[in-house]
Design an enzyme around this catalytic site. Sequence first.
Site, PDB file in Angstrom:
ATOM      1  N   CYS A 141       1.210   6.503  12.546  1.00 56.71           N
ATOM      2  CA  CYS A 141       0.974   5.598  13.662  1.00 56.71           C
ATOM      3  C   CYS A 141       1.165   6.294  14.998  1.00 56.71           C
ATOM      4  O   CYS A 141       0.591   5.913  15.990  1.00 56.71           O
ATOM      5  CB  CYS A 141       1.919   4.414  13.588  1.00 56.71           C
ATOM      6  SG  CYS A 141       2.248   3.911  11.922  1.00 56.71           S
TER       7      CYS A 141
ATOM      8  N   THR B 289      -5.417 -18.723   4.441  1.00 55.54           N
ATOM      9  CA  THR B 289      -5.766 -18.713   3.021  1.00 55.54           C
ATOM     10  C   THR B 289      -5.181 -17.472   2.365  1.00 55.54           C
ATOM     11  O   THR B 289      -5.316 -16.363   2.872  1.00 55.54           O
ATOM     12  CB  THR B 289      -7.301 -18.732   2.860  1.00 55.54           C
ATOM     13  OG1 THR B 289      -7.783 -19.913   3.497  1.00 55.54           O
ATOM     14  CG2 THR B 289      -7.703 -18.729   1.397  1.00 55.54           C
TER      15      THR B 289
ATOM     16  N   HIS C 105       0.799  -1.235   0.000  1.00 52.22           N
ATOM     17  CA  HIS C 105       0.000   0.000   0.000  1.00 52.22           C
ATOM     18  C   HIS C 105       0.831   1.284   0.000  1.00 52.22           C
ATOM     19  O   HIS C 105       0.291   2.369  -0.160  1.00 52.22           O
ATOM     20  CB  HIS C 105      -1.043  -0.003   1.130  1.00 52.22           C
ATOM     21  CG  HIS C 105      -0.549   0.278   2.509  1.00 52.22           C
ATOM     22  ND1 HIS C 105      -0.525   1.555   3.027  1.00 52.22           N
ATOM     23  CD2 HIS C 105      -0.102  -0.525   3.491  1.00 52.22           C
ATOM     24  CE1 HIS C 105      -0.089   1.505   4.275  1.00 52.22           C
ATOM     25  NE2 HIS C 105       0.189   0.254   4.583  1.00 52.22           N
TER      26      HIS C 105
HETATM   27  C1  LIG Z   1       4.048   1.598   6.595  1.00 54.49           C
HETATM   28  C2  LIG Z   1       5.284   0.997   7.112  1.00 54.49           C
HETATM   29  C3  LIG Z   1       5.267  -0.258   7.751  1.00 54.49           C
HETATM   30  C4  LIG Z   1       3.993  -1.000   8.052  1.00 54.49           C
HETATM   31  O1  LIG Z   1       3.405  -1.574   6.916  1.00 54.49           O
HETATM   32  P1  LIG Z   1       1.863  -1.991   6.961  1.00 54.49           P
HETATM   33  O2  LIG Z   1       1.663  -2.696   5.654  1.00 54.49           O
HETATM   34  O3  LIG Z   1       1.084  -0.709   7.063  1.00 54.49           O
HETATM   35  O4  LIG Z   1       1.667  -2.880   8.135  1.00 54.49           O
HETATM   36  C5  LIG Z   1       6.469  -0.779   8.176  1.00 54.49           C
HETATM   37  N1  LIG Z   1       7.626  -0.120   7.990  1.00 54.49           N
HETATM   38  C6  LIG Z   1       7.678   1.084   7.382  1.00 54.49           C
HETATM   39  C7  LIG Z   1       8.989   1.748   7.192  1.00 54.49           C
HETATM   40  C8  LIG Z   1       6.511   1.685   6.930  1.00 54.49           C
HETATM   41  O5  LIG Z   1       6.570   2.884   6.350  1.00 54.49           O
END
Ligand SMILES: *Cc1c(COP(=O)(O)O)cnc(C)c1O
Length: 384
Positions: A323, A237, A201
């Site tokens: 976060c 799955t 994402h």
């Molecule tokens: C966004 C991010 C994550 C977490 O990934 P998710 O798919 O949202 O759980 C981990 N490490 C870094 C450096 C990120 O930017």
Amino acid sequence: MNKIYLDNGATTKVDPKVVDAMKLYFLEKYGNASSFHDFGQQAKQALDSAREVIAKSINANDSEIIFTSGGSEANNLAIKGIASANREKRNHIITTKIEHPSVLEASRCLEKQGFKITYLDVDKDGFVDLNQLEKSITEKTILVSVIHGNNEIGTIQDLKKIGDICKKNNILFHTDAVQSYTKVDLDVKKLNIDLISLNSHKIHGPKGVGALFVRKGTNIEKQMNGGGQEFKKRAGTENIPGVVGFAKAVELANDKKHIANMKKLRDKLITELLKIKDTQLNGARGKDRLCNNVNISFNFIEGESLLMHLNLKGIAVSTGSACTSQSLEPSHVLIALGLKHEIAHGSIRFSLSRFNTMKEVDYTIDCVNKIVENLRSISPLVER
Ligand SMILES: *Cc1c(COP(=O)(O)O)cnc(C)c1O
């Protein structure tokens, strides 16, 4: 003007071509990849092709890619999985003070179980101290985990140097490459990296899907029990539409033009915003900075106020990482750089994508100038 999205470090727009590629696997080829009928075999084929795309993108073998629910799960699997597989022999892990919360919290969780964790310092630009790394290594060290491109300040670590130190000392090396993936070349054959966390994402793919590269022969204990999916390393799955979208996103990102364009926009933002009095750039400059990251401290004002005023103008940015922005604690990454709390509180991250334009950047610069001037004119912190 349409809304301007400059928070691509938090997440990105899903490319419409990715949505198109996924559709078929919701509506027609919706089988379970473990089933033997045609529906199942179609899903299995899609899973295999997606795995091949991800593997090729980092010069790995297909069987070294484990799909996960995202970057956080990949980080947890890497750190906890390596720790539990080795706990009888070794109990020490080295990481840094500027990791993503999924690495820091996984490490704290292991500390509670009796593991020793060293959190390396960084310098004022966010580079880890390689001397301190070498000095921290003991015969009990299992793993070194260092973020590649930092999500808040954009600093890119020298993986080659860290990997060489790990190899020399016979220690496993993990990197969280979620932010740098498709923006900086990653070749597992050239770099001595044993584990790499990736996600979808942050590169215009769907949320809820990611991958962990685990070098062949590495002893890792699964953290999700159940069926034998993902080479018995991660049960559940498979998310077929998710991995199809992830692979499509990787293919679409493979164009150097995008990177050159983001760099141009990034450098314009940096140059113009630093012309505002009492500002500073956080993180590295030039080639050691992610092509889409700008992080600037504006003295005498609060990042939250600037964010909200920009939001009213239709511009989306962030303070610290998404976060941690719920809390009022200053960013642990900015504090690790040595910033005073009040400077850290006045920091804003602008993160770009291939969909941003120079027109948007110009408008943003104009808005930031006006808002900062206004906020400072009413700020009790400004000495007059
Ligand atoms: C966004 C991010 C994550 C977490 O990934 P998710 O798919 O949202 O759980 C981990 N490490 C870094 C450096 C990120 O930017």
